[in-house]
Design a protein around this motif. Structure first.
Motif, PDB file in Angstrom:
ATOM      1  N   UNK A  77      49.938  28.557  28.295  1.00  0.00           N
ATOM      2  CA  UNK A  77      51.043  28.450  29.253  1.00  0.00           C
ATOM      3  C   UNK A  77      50.714  29.065  30.606  1.00  0.00           C
ATOM      4  N   UNK A  78      49.545  29.685  30.727  1.00  0.00           N
ATOM      5  CA  UNK A  78      49.202  30.359  31.985  1.00  0.00           C
ATOM      6  C   UNK A  78      48.012  29.684  32.656  1.00  0.00           C
ATOM      7  N   UNK A  79      47.982  29.792  33.984  1.00  0.00           N
ATOM      8  CA  UNK A  79      46.826  29.270  34.710  1.00  0.00           C
ATOM      9  C   UNK A  79      45.624  30.179  34.439  1.00  0.00           C
ATOM     10  N   UNK A  80      44.474  29.724  34.881  1.00  0.00           N
ATOM     11  CA  UNK A  80      43.252  30.522  34.719  1.00  0.00           C
ATOM     12  C   UNK A  80      43.434  31.894  35.384  1.00  0.00           C
ATOM     13  N   UNK A  81      43.971  31.890  36.608  1.00  0.00           N
ATOM     14  CA  UNK A  81      44.166  33.160  37.327  1.00  0.00           C
ATOM     15  C   UNK A  81      45.131  34.070  36.569  1.00  0.00           C
ATOM     16  N   UNK A  82      46.208  33.490  36.022  1.00  0.00           N
ATOM     17  CA  UNK A  82      47.179  34.293  35.262  1.00  0.00           C
ATOM     18  C   UNK A  82      46.564  34.844  33.981  1.00  0.00           C
ATOM     19  N   UNK A  83      45.699  34.028  33.358  1.00  0.00           N
ATOM     20  CA  UNK A  83      45.005  34.511  32.162  1.00  0.00           C
ATOM     21  C   UNK A  83      44.161  35.732  32.494  1.00  0.00           C
ATOM     22  N   UNK A  84      43.390  35.636  33.586  1.00  0.00           N
ATOM     23  CA  UNK A  84      42.505  36.751  33.957  1.00  0.00           C
ATOM     24  C   UNK A  84      43.337  37.967  34.372  1.00  0.00           C
ATOM     25  N   UNK A  85      44.487  37.685  34.994  1.00  0.00           N
ATOM     26  CA  UNK A  85      45.324  38.786  35.490  1.00  0.00           C
ATOM     27  C   UNK A  85      46.156  39.445  34.388  1.00  0.00           C
ATOM     28  N   UNK A  86      46.240  38.811  33.212  1.00  0.00           N
ATOM     29  CA  UNK A  86      47.163  39.279  32.168  1.00  0.00           C
ATOM     30  C   UNK A  86      46.974  40.764  31.832  1.00  0.00           C
ATOM     31  N   UNK A  87      45.749  41.131  31.520  1.00  0.00           N
ATOM     32  CA  UNK A  87      45.466  42.527  31.144  1.00  0.00           C
ATOM     33  C   UNK A  87      45.735  43.497  32.284  1.00  0.00           C
ATOM     34  N   UNK A  88      45.518  43.026  33.508  1.00  0.00           N
ATOM     35  CA  UNK A  88      45.734  43.879  34.685  1.00  0.00           C
ATOM     36  C   UNK A  88      47.233  44.101  34.909  1.00  0.00           C
ATOM     37  N   UNK A  89      48.019  43.045  34.653  1.00  0.00           N
ATOM     38  CA  UNK A  89      49.483  43.183  34.770  1.00  0.00           C
ATOM     39  C   UNK A  89      49.998  44.147  33.706  1.00  0.00           C
ATOM     40  N   UNK A  90      49.448  44.034  32.481  1.00  0.00           N
ATOM     41  CA  UNK A  90      49.843  44.961  31.410  1.00  0.00           C
ATOM     42  C   UNK A  90      49.549  46.397  31.839  1.00  0.00           C
ATOM     43  N   UNK A  91      48.414  46.579  32.521  1.00  0.00           N
ATOM     44  CA  UNK A  91      48.017  47.923  32.972  1.00  0.00           C
ATOM     45  C   UNK A  91      48.757  48.349  34.242  1.00  0.00           C
ATOM     46  N   UNK A  92      49.691  47.478  34.699  1.00  0.00           N
ATOM     47  CA  UNK A  92      50.544  47.761  35.869  1.00  0.00           C
ATOM     48  C   UNK A  92      49.733  48.033  37.139  1.00  0.00           C
ATOM     49  N   UNK A  93      48.717  47.222  37.379  1.00  0.00           N
ATOM     50  CA  UNK A  93      47.947  47.314  38.622  1.00  0.00           C
ATOM     51  C   UNK A  93      48.760  46.653  39.740  1.00  0.00           C
TER      52      UNK A  93
END
Lengths: 356, 261
Positions: A89-105
Motif C-alpha cells: 500500500x506504500x510507495x517505494x519512498x514510503x517503504x524506505x521511510x517507514x522505519x524512519x517515521x517509526x523512529x520519529x525522525x
C-alpha cells in the motif's frame, strides 16, 4: 570482542530440537553466510538473531549487550526477506521511510535519507512508484534500502536472491556485497546456494542438522573441509572407497591400484576401509608425471557441454567425474576408451567415514 | 464445425426469466399509481414520506456503527488467528458461522431475555441502550460475511512476512495493524462493510422485536397498508443492495497486484 555472539544457542519446537547448542562469534563489519541444506537450522538461527524466535536456551549478544529477550522492534536490526516483504500500500519512498517515521525522525531528515538510499541502490527515480510497478530485482533492492535506512547494527538477509532468475541473482549479489562493504555493516546471509556463499562471504558457517559443521573462509571451506558433510555439500566432489595400506606413508588402495595421500589419514589405521575425496578440477587425463598419483580406468560417459567436456571414468567399483576444456580442433574422448587419470598427492582428501 | 451449445443458453434464459420477470412486474406495478398512465408518483410519495427518511437514516446509521464495531472486532481477530493461533481457525470459523444456523428470532429473544429491564445489564431500558444492542445484534448477524471477507483478504497477502518486516523496522503492534495490515485488506474490509450495510438495511426481525424505528419494520408497515408504495420500496431496496454490490466490484477490481517481470 566479537560484535555478534551466539553462546550455546538451542532451539526446541515441541519435542524436536532443531538447533543444538551452537556457538558463533561474528566480528564488526564481517559478512558471514549460513550455508546448508533445507531444514539445517540456518533460517531458525537467523530468526533468533532477529528476535522472531526465542532460543530455548543460550544467549545472543550484539555489541556486548544481551538481546536474547528483546523484542524484534527493540533490536535495531535490518532484515531482508526472500519474498521482498515490501508494503504493497506504500510507495517505494514510503517503504524506505517507514522505519524512519517509526523512529520519529524529522521530515527533512527522512527525505534526505530516502534520497540517499535510493541513490545507494541505483534507483534514484522510483520513489513515487508502488512495489507492484517494479521488477523482482528492483523490489529486492528497495527492500535492502528500507532495511539499511534505519542504520541498523546488523543486516540480516534470508535467502534474498532465491526468488530471482539467475542473471539478476549474480548481478544483485555483487551489488549487495558492494553496498555491505561501502557501509561496513555486520551482515548475516542465509543461503543454500554454495556459489553465493563462496563468492560473497568473509566467512561461511556450514550448518547441518542444527549444528555448525565448519566455520571458515570460503578458501578454507572449499579446500580443507573438516567433515564429510562439508566436503560433499560444498562444491562437486568425487568420493571413492578404498583401503588404507600404510598409514606411515599414506598409501591407499583403490580398486587394486595404489595412490598416496599426504594430507593425513584422518584417524584411519592400516587395513581400514575408508573414503577419499577428489575435486574434479584436480583431475587430469594423460600420463602420470613423477611425484603424482595415477589411476587407470575406462571412460564410461562423455557429455559435451560446449566450453567443457564432462567425462566419467570407471576404475572398477569407483567412478570419478572430471571436466576438460573443449578443444575445437581435436575430437573429444569416446566411451570405452582406456585412460589414465592423474592428480597430486595433496589433492587426495581422506574423509572421516567410509562411503555408503 | 463446432455445434452451437444450446443447453447452457436455455438454462441462462430460464434463470433470467425467473429473476427478471418478478422484478420487471414489480417495477411496472410501482409505476401505475396514477390511473391510466405510468408515473413515478409512488416513488415521489415514498421519498416524501418523513417516516421513510427517518427509518432509512436510522438504519443507515446503525449499519455504519455495526460496520465500525465489526471491523474493530473481526480484523484483529482474523489477523491474530492467522498469525499466532492457526490451530484455532476451525473453532473461530464455526463460531462465525453460528449466526447462519441460529435464526434471528432465536437470537433476538435471547437478547431480550439477557438484557431486559430486570437483568444485570438492562440495555432495553433506554432507546440508546437498545440501539447499542441492535448494533451488536447486527455485528453478529453480519459476522459470517465480514469474517470471511477479511480472512480471504488476509490470506491473499503474506501477513507473517509483512508483520516481521514492520517489526524489524521498529514498529509496534498497533502501528503494524493500522498502517500495514488494514490498508492491505482495505478491499476485503469494504466488501464486508457493503455486505453488512445491505443486510442491515433490509433486516426486519431484530429491529421489529426490539421496537426500533428501522427501515425493515417501515417496509413491512407500508407493505401491509398501501398498494403501490411497497412495490416502489422493493425496487429502492433492490437498487441499494445492487449499489452495494457494485461498490464492492468497483473497489475490488481497482489495482493490479502482479509484479512486473
Amino acid at each position: 570482542m566479537a560484535f555478534l555472539t551466539l553462546e550455546k544457542i538451542t532451539k526446541t519446537f515441541g519435542n524436536q530440537t532443531t538447533i543444538h547448542g551452537i556457538d558463533l562469534a561474528v566480528e564488526r563489519g564481517e559478512f558471514v553466510s549460513f550455508l546448508g541444506p533445507s531444514g539445517c537450522g540456518k533460517t531458525t538461527t537467523l530468526r533468533m538473531i532477529a528476535g522472531f524466535e526465542t532460543p530455548t536456551s543460550g544467549t545472543i549478544k550484539i555489541d556486548g549487550k544481551d538481546v536474547t529477550d528483546l523484542r524484534p522492534n527493540q533490536r535495531n536490526i535490518g532484515m531482508v526477506f526472500q519474498a521482498y516483504a515490501l508494503f504493497p500500500n506504500m510507495t517505494v519512498a514510503d517503504n524506505i521511510a517507514f522505519g524512519l517515521k517509526v523512529a520519529k525522525k524529522s521530515s527533512a531528515e527522512i527525505a534526505a535519507r530516502v534520497k540517499e538510499m535510493l541513490a545507494l541502490i541505483k534507483l534514484p527515480d522510483v520513489g513515487n512508484r508502488f512495489p507492484y510497478q517494479l521488477s523482482g530485482g528492483q523490489q529486492q533492492r528497495v527492500a535492502l534500502a528500507r532495511a539499511l535506512a534505519i542504520q541498523p547494527k546488523i543486516l540480516l538477509l534470508d535467502e534474498p536472491l532465491s526468488a530471482l532468475d539467475a542473471k539478476i541473482r549474480i548481478a544483485l549479489r555483487d551489488e549487495i556485497r558492494a553496498v555491505q562493504r561501502s557501509l561496513g555493516i555486520t551482515t548475516i546471509y542465509v543461503t543454500h546456494d554454495q556459489e553465493e556463499a563462496l563468492s560473497m562471504s568473509d566467512r561461511i558457517c556450514v550448518m547441518n542438522e542444527g549444528r555448525i559443521e565448519q566455520l571458515g573462509t570460503p578458501f578454507e571451506i572449499y579446500n580443507n573441509p573438516k567433515t564429510r558433510f562439508v566436503a560433499t555439500f560444498v562444491g562437486t566432489l568425487n568420493v571413492l572407497n578404498g583401503t588404507m595400506v600404510d598409514t606411515a606413508t599414506g598409501r591407499i588402495a583403490i580398486d587394486g591400484q595404489e595412490v598416496v595421500a599426504t594430507r593425513g589419514a584422518n584417524g584411519a589405521s592400516t587395513g581400514d576401509s575408508l573414503a577419499v575425496a577428489l575435486r574434479p578440477e584436480a583431475l587430469s587425463i594423460g600420463e602420470t608425471e613423477p611425484g603424482r598419483n595415477g589411476l587407470k580406468g575406462v571412460i564410461e560417459e562423455v557429455h559435451f557441454l560446449g566450453p567443457v567436456v564432462r567425462i566419467r571414468v570407471r576404475f572398477g567399483d569407483n567412478v570419478v567425474s572430471l571436466d576438460t576444456f573443449n578443444r575445437p580442433h581435436s575430437a573429444p574422448p569416446v566411451r570405452g576408451e582406456p585412460v589414465n587419470v592423474h592428480f597430486g598427492h595433496e589433492d587426495l582428501l581422506v574423509l572421516d567415514r567410509p562411503a555408503i | 464445425m463446432k455445434r452451437p451449445v444450446i443447453g447452457p443458453w436455455i438454462t441462462i434464459i430460464l434463470g433470467a426469466i425467473y429473476f427478471l420477470v418478478p422484478l420487471v412486474a414489480t417495477f411496472e406495478f410501482s409505476l401505475r399509481m396514477k390511473r391510466g398512465e405510468y408515473s413515478f408518483e409512488a416513488y415521489r410519495v415514498v421519498f416524501g414520506d418523513p417516516n421513510f427518511q427517518a427509518s432509512f437514516t436510522y438504519s443507515a446509521l446503525i449499519a455504519v456503527a455495526a460496520i465500525i464495531v465489526g471491523v474493530l472486532i473481526v480484523v484483529p481477530t482474523a489477523y491474530i488467528v492467522q498469525l499466532k493461533l492457526p490451530r484455532l481457525r476451525p473453532l473461530v470459523e464455526f463460531i462465525t458461522l453460528l449466526p447462519l444456523v441460529i435464526p434471528a428470532i432465536v437470537l433476538v429473544f435471547g437478547y431480550i431475555r439477557m438484557y431486559n429491564s430486570s437483568s444485570w445489564i438492562p440495555l432495553t431500558n433506554s432507546a440508546r441502550g437498545t440501539d447499542f444492542l441492535l448494533t451488536c445484534a447486527y455485528v453478529t448477524l453480519a459476522l459470517p460475511y465480514m469474517y470471511r471477507a477479511v480472512d480471504t483478504g488476509l490470506r491473499a497477502i503474506d501477513i507473517r512476512t509483512l508483520t516481521e518486516a514492520a517489526q524489524s523496522l521498529g514498529s509496534s503492534w498497533p502501528r503494524i495493524l493500522f498502517q500495514v495490515i488494514l490498508p492491505n485488506v482495505r478491499v476485503a474490509v469494504l466488501s464486508g462493510a457493503f455486505l453488512t450495510f445491505a443486510i442491515v438495511i433490509g433486516e426486519f426481525t431484530m429491529a421489529s422485536l426490539l421496537n426500533r424505528p428501522a427501515f425493515g419494520p417501515y417496509l413491512q408497515l407500508v407493505g401491509a397498508n398501501r398498494a403501490y408504495e411497497p412495490a416502489a420500496l422493493a425496487i429502492i431496496a433492490f437498487i441499494i443492495t445492487w449499489a452495494c454490490m457494485g461498490l464492492i466490484q468497483l473497489f475490488g477490481g481497482g489495482r493490479r497486484n502482479d509484479t512486473r517481470r
